[in-house]
Scaffold this active site. Structure first.
Site, PDB file in Angstrom:
ATOM      1  CD  GLU A 172      -2.798  -1.457   0.009  1.00  0.00           C
ATOM      2  OE1 GLU A 172      -3.711  -0.557  -0.626  1.00  0.00           O
ATOM      3  OE2 GLU A 172      -2.860  -2.389  -0.578  1.00  0.00           O
ATOM      4  CD1 TRP A 200      -1.516  -0.273  -4.109  1.00  0.00           C
ATOM      5  CD2 TRP A 200      -2.018   0.789  -6.137  1.00  0.00           C
ATOM      6  NE1 TRP A 200      -1.669  -1.049  -5.280  1.00  0.00           N
ATOM      7  CE2 TRP A 200      -2.155  -0.283  -6.400  1.00  0.00           C
ATOM      8  CE3 TRP A 200      -2.034   1.964  -7.029  1.00  0.00           C
ATOM      9  CZ2 TRP A 200      -2.679  -0.695  -8.246  1.00  0.00           C
ATOM     10  CZ3 TRP A 200      -2.068   1.042  -8.199  1.00  0.00           C
ATOM     11  CH2 TRP A 200      -2.949  -0.143  -8.136  1.00  0.00           C
ATOM     12  CD1 TRP A 205     -16.119  13.349 -18.809  1.00  0.00           C
ATOM     13  CD2 TRP A 205     -17.042  11.586 -17.310  1.00  0.00           C
ATOM     14  NE1 TRP A 205     -15.426  12.317 -18.890  1.00  0.00           N
ATOM     15  CE2 TRP A 205     -15.912  11.482 -17.918  1.00  0.00           C
ATOM     16  CE3 TRP A 205     -17.703  10.912 -16.868  1.00  0.00           C
ATOM     17  CZ2 TRP A 205     -15.260  10.393 -17.317  1.00  0.00           C
ATOM     18  CZ3 TRP A 205     -17.363   9.664 -16.529  1.00  0.00           C
ATOM     19  CH2 TRP A 205     -15.658   9.950 -16.774  1.00  0.00           C
ATOM     20  CG  ASN A 229      -8.480   2.175  -0.227  1.00  0.00           C
ATOM     21  OD1 ASN A 229      -8.624   3.139  -0.703  1.00  0.00           O
ATOM     22  ND2 ASN A 229      -8.293   0.803  -1.272  1.00  0.00           N
ATOM     23  CD1 TRP A 271     -12.001  11.103 -14.850  1.00  0.00           C
ATOM     24  CD2 TRP A 271     -10.911  12.307 -13.615  1.00  0.00           C
ATOM     25  NE1 TRP A 271     -10.772  12.141 -15.615  1.00  0.00           N
ATOM     26  CE2 TRP A 271     -10.100  12.177 -14.849  1.00  0.00           C
ATOM     27  CE3 TRP A 271      -9.895  13.097 -12.029  1.00  0.00           C
ATOM     28  CZ2 TRP A 271      -8.638  12.838 -14.716  1.00  0.00           C
ATOM     29  CZ3 TRP A 271      -9.071  13.343 -12.518  1.00  0.00           C
ATOM     30  CH2 TRP A 271      -8.049  13.470 -14.040  1.00  0.00           C
ATOM     31  CD1 TRP A 288     -10.482  11.357  -7.166  1.00  0.00           C
ATOM     32  CD2 TRP A 288     -11.969  10.609  -8.108  1.00  0.00           C
ATOM     33  NE1 TRP A 288     -11.527  11.756  -6.412  1.00  0.00           N
ATOM     34  CE2 TRP A 288     -12.511  10.749  -6.565  1.00  0.00           C
ATOM     35  CE3 TRP A 288     -13.243  10.203  -9.139  1.00  0.00           C
ATOM     36  CZ2 TRP A 288     -13.970  10.888  -6.166  1.00  0.00           C
ATOM     37  CZ3 TRP A 288     -14.703  10.122  -8.607  1.00  0.00           C
ATOM     38  CH2 TRP A 288     -15.187  10.835  -7.333  1.00  0.00           C
TER      39      TRP A 288
HETATM   40  C1  LIG Z   1     -10.639   8.000  -5.657  1.00  0.00           C
HETATM   41  C2  LIG Z   1     -10.059   7.797  -4.319  1.00  0.00           C
HETATM   42  C3  LIG Z   1      -9.613   9.376  -3.571  1.00  0.00           C
HETATM   43  C4  LIG Z   1      -8.239   9.154  -2.872  1.00  0.00           C
HETATM   44  N1  LIG Z   1      -7.357  10.044  -2.603  1.00  0.00           N
HETATM   45  C5  LIG Z   1      -5.993  10.618  -1.625  1.00  0.00           C
HETATM   46  C6  LIG Z   1      -5.835  11.205  -1.388  1.00  0.00           C
HETATM   47  O1  LIG Z   1      -6.280  12.213  -1.462  1.00  0.00           O
HETATM   48  N2  LIG Z   1      -4.984  10.975  -0.764  1.00  0.00           N
HETATM   49  C7  LIG Z   1      -4.628   9.205   0.328  1.00  0.00           C
HETATM   50  O2  LIG Z   1      -3.108   9.705   1.115  1.00  0.00           O
HETATM   51  N3  LIG Z   1      -4.986   8.720  -0.421  1.00  0.00           N
HETATM   52  C8  LIG Z   1      -5.834   8.647  -0.862  1.00  0.00           C
HETATM   53  N4  LIG Z   1      -6.678   7.629  -1.707  1.00  0.00           N
HETATM   54  C9  LIG Z   1      -5.779   6.235  -1.293  1.00  0.00           C
HETATM   55  C10 LIG Z   1      -6.474   5.359   0.395  1.00  0.00           C
HETATM   56  O3  LIG Z   1      -7.870   5.057  -0.257  1.00  0.00           O
HETATM   57  C11 LIG Z   1      -5.840   5.976   1.445  1.00  0.00           C
HETATM   58  O4  LIG Z   1      -4.651   6.244   1.359  1.00  0.00           O
HETATM   59  C12 LIG Z   1      -5.939   4.718   2.370  1.00  0.00           C
HETATM   60  O5  LIG Z   1      -7.504   5.077   2.721  1.00  0.00           O
HETATM   61  C13 LIG Z   1      -6.064   5.594   3.729  1.00  0.00           C
HETATM   62  O6  LIG Z   1      -5.827   5.423   5.063  1.00  0.00           O
HETATM   63  P1  LIG Z   1      -5.317   4.843   6.055  1.00  0.00           P
HETATM   64  O7  LIG Z   1      -4.052   5.249   6.290  1.00  0.00           O
HETATM   65  O8  LIG Z   1      -5.670   3.800   6.983  1.00  0.00           O
HETATM   66  O9  LIG Z   1      -4.029   3.028   4.680  1.00  0.00           O
HETATM   67  P2  LIG Z   1      -3.473   1.925   4.828  1.00  0.00           P
HETATM   68  O10 LIG Z   1      -4.572   1.100   4.445  1.00  0.00           O
HETATM   69  O11 LIG Z   1      -3.151   1.638   6.088  1.00  0.00           O
HETATM   70  O12 LIG Z   1      -2.301   2.501   3.868  1.00  0.00           O
HETATM   71  C14 LIG Z   1      -0.826   2.796   4.205  1.00  0.00           C
HETATM   72  C15 LIG Z   1      -1.025   4.034   3.654  1.00  0.00           C
HETATM   73  O13 LIG Z   1      -0.280   3.571   2.466  1.00  0.00           O
HETATM   74  C16 LIG Z   1      -0.969   4.469   1.778  1.00  0.00           C
HETATM   75  N5  LIG Z   1      -2.052   3.632   0.091  1.00  0.00           N
HETATM   76  C17 LIG Z   1      -2.443   3.362   0.774  1.00  0.00           C
HETATM   77  N6  LIG Z   1      -4.154   2.892  -0.210  1.00  0.00           N
HETATM   78  C18 LIG Z   1      -3.368   3.852  -1.341  1.00  0.00           C
HETATM   79  C19 LIG Z   1      -3.772   3.906  -2.922  1.00  0.00           C
HETATM   80  N7  LIG Z   1      -4.537   3.549  -2.940  1.00  0.00           N
HETATM   81  N8  LIG Z   1      -3.027   4.852  -2.995  1.00  0.00           N
HETATM   82  C20 LIG Z   1      -2.383   5.578  -2.449  1.00  0.00           C
HETATM   83  N9  LIG Z   1      -1.549   5.153  -1.312  1.00  0.00           N
HETATM   84  C21 LIG Z   1      -2.847   4.542  -0.947  1.00  0.00           C
HETATM   85  C22 LIG Z   1      -1.320   5.698   2.464  1.00  0.00           C
HETATM   86  O14 LIG Z   1      -0.976   6.481   2.397  1.00  0.00           O
HETATM   87  C23 LIG Z   1      -1.853   5.028   3.983  1.00  0.00           C
HETATM   88  O15 LIG Z   1      -1.868   5.794   4.622  1.00  0.00           O
HETATM   89  C24 LIG Z   1      -7.130   7.828  -2.496  1.00  0.00           C
HETATM   90  C25 LIG Z   1      -7.686   6.003  -2.612  1.00  0.00           C
HETATM   91  C26 LIG Z   1      -9.491   7.030  -3.844  1.00  0.00           C
HETATM   92  C27 LIG Z   1     -10.053   5.768  -4.745  1.00  0.00           C
END
Ligand SMILES: Cc1cc2nc3c(=O)[nH]c(=O)nc-3n(C[C@H](O)[C@H](O)[C@H](O)COP(=O)(O)OP(=O)(O)OC[C@H]3O[C@@H](n4cnc5c(N)ncnc54)[C@H](O)[C@@H]3O)c2cc1C
Length: 427
Positions: free
Chosen positions: A214, A217, A245, A280, A298, A321
């Protein structure tokens, strides 16, 4: 102390007034920021000032990872395997033993302010109490959250991370987004926890690998922002420029307010408004609902998330997005359209998440909480639900929305177009 003003002019004035001989900063990765930092570096060096920049935001510098032809990776799996082959990133630098603070040169003090003086916290009205309650600010809070996650939640991460009703994820994203903690700090702590003794090692290893990916990602999003300068503005697959759109302000508003009539989507949008964060899995469902069920661009969703997320990030937000919409690199296929009811039943089977954020539906039995329109009159009455009065009717029916989205998609020539070439377009 904080100085406000044009960043280059302010920094140059500070250097001149203080007689500083060296300036150090963390690198920024947006195209315009890179350009500004490059120009400032040149200007300061021409005046004999030493300038050095460092990586404070990423595990790997984006320009150091490329495929065998020297091109940027377009597929996450291949990108992340290449990152892992490089081995662990360097550990975070240790804290300086001591810091000597100078007072601000007299000519600049009248322009200086303290953070509180800026009046950034909303007061009239104070709409941020939910955000404050959910997110203690600062580096100590970030380190504490990391410690707590690794000590108590890591083992359950792989199994529980998809369920929004469980607090199984780290919730580190806001701290990573603002730089209160760096990914290298998280990585080093993760590796230390992974090797800690006396745990269920297979479960821990699977969770640690998932959690690391993650972070991967997050890296991949920043990598895209570096290689595709206009990630937030332009479809990375140009075929999506033909997508029909819809302009539909009423539906956009219903989505923003959590009033679509689909409980999982509404729960997510209300969690976002209240706490500045959304799980997420629910982000994916809510984003899919906007772009596919409502066929709204989007960029409208990205912009709402940008305004409301506490973890709003200029790389992760647009990249995700575009991923959900299908217009990004390595994106979810457009024809894979989330069914918000099935998603709810699968990932929130007891309805705990929906009940928390959509209390109007709390009295419905588990089997109906994700599709209240299927409840009989007696069940609705017993739960105090009056569809169309205290909870909305669905703003669109799923099958109809699905068909319309697929027809729209067909107009993009199957959206088979190649990914946009790197570094093209606006900054
Ligand atoms: C439409 C959409 C918009 C999003 N916008 C953002 C945003 O503006 N900022 C943001 O930090 N994340 C974004 N995310 C990714 C993700 O949803 C969040 O990072 C995640 O929910 C954060 O929760 P956590 O820290 O508990 O994640 P955990 O599951 O604990 O993951 C650890 C870290 O990994 C990173 N991470 C995890 N999943 C993703 C992902 N899909 N993409 C990028 N990094 C990820 C984050 O930094 C997160 O803190 C977005 C996802 C979607 C689907």
């Amino acid at each position: 102390m904080l100085l406000q003003g044009d960043e280059a002019a302010t920094l140059e004035a500070l250097v001149a007034e203080s007689g500083a001989q060296a300036v150090y900063w963390n690198r920024r990765y947006g195209a315009a920021q890179r350009e500004a930092d490059r120009a400032l570096k040149t200007a300061l060096r021409e005046r004999g000032v030493r300038v050095e920049s460092f990586n404070g935001q990423l595990l790997n510098e984006p320009w150091t990872v490329s495929n065998q032809s020297g091109e940027p990776f377009r597929v996450f799996g291949a990108y992340w395997r290449a990152c892992l082959r490089r081995g662990d990133p360097p550990p975070p630098a240790s804290e300086p033993e001591r810091m000597i603070f100078q007072s601000l040169p007299a000519r600049l003090t009248r322009r200086a302010s303290k953070l509180d003086d800026l009046g950034l916290a909303p007061r009239a009205p104070d709409w941020a109490s939910g955000l404050r309650a959910a997110w203690p600010a600062g580096e100590e809070a970030a380190l504490e959250r990391l410690r707590a996650f690794l000590a108590t939640d890591l083992d359950a991460y792989a199994a529980g991370r998809e369920e929004p009703g469980d607090a199984a994820t780290s919730r580190l994203s806001p701290y990573l987004a603002v730089g209160a903690i760096s990914p290298r700090q998280v990585w080093a702590a993760l590796k230390a926890a992974q090797h800690a003794q006396g745990r269920d090692s297979a479960r821990r290893a699977a969770s640690a690998e998932k959690f690391a990916s993650e972070l991967g990602w997050r890296e991949f999003c920043h990598y895209q922002r570096y290689h595709y300068a206009d990630l937030a503005a332009r479809n990375l697959r140009p075929a999506f420029d033909a997508m029909p759109w819809r302009k539909d302000p009423a539906s956009l508003r219903a989505w923003q307010c959590g009033l679509t009539g689909y409980p999982l989507v509404d729960a997510g949008m209300r969690e976002l408004w209240h706490t500045g964060w959304m799980h997420n899995r629910v982000r994916m469902v809510a984003a899919s609902f906007l772009t596919k069920h409502l066929l709204i661009d989007w960029r409208a969703g990205e912009s709402w998330f940008w305004d409301t997320l506490v973890d709003a990030d200029p790389a992760s937000n647009p990249a995700n997005w575009q991923w959900v919409a299908g217009s990004g690199v390595d994106a979810a296929p457009y024809f894979r359209i989330f069914n918000p009811v099935l998603q709810g039943q699968k990932f929130d089977p007891r309805g705990n998440y929906v009940r928390r954020w959509v209390p109007e539906l709390a009295g419905l039995p588990d089997a109906l909480v994700h599709e209240p329109w299927k409840a009989c009159v007696q069940s609705l009455a017993a739960a105090g639900v009056r569809l169309g009065e205290n909870y909305p009717q669905r703003i669109i029916e799923h099958e109809l929305a699905r068909r319309r989205a697929l027809e729209g998609y067909a107009k993009t020539a199957g959206a088979k177009g190649r990914t946009a070439s790197k570094q093209s377009g606006r900054a």
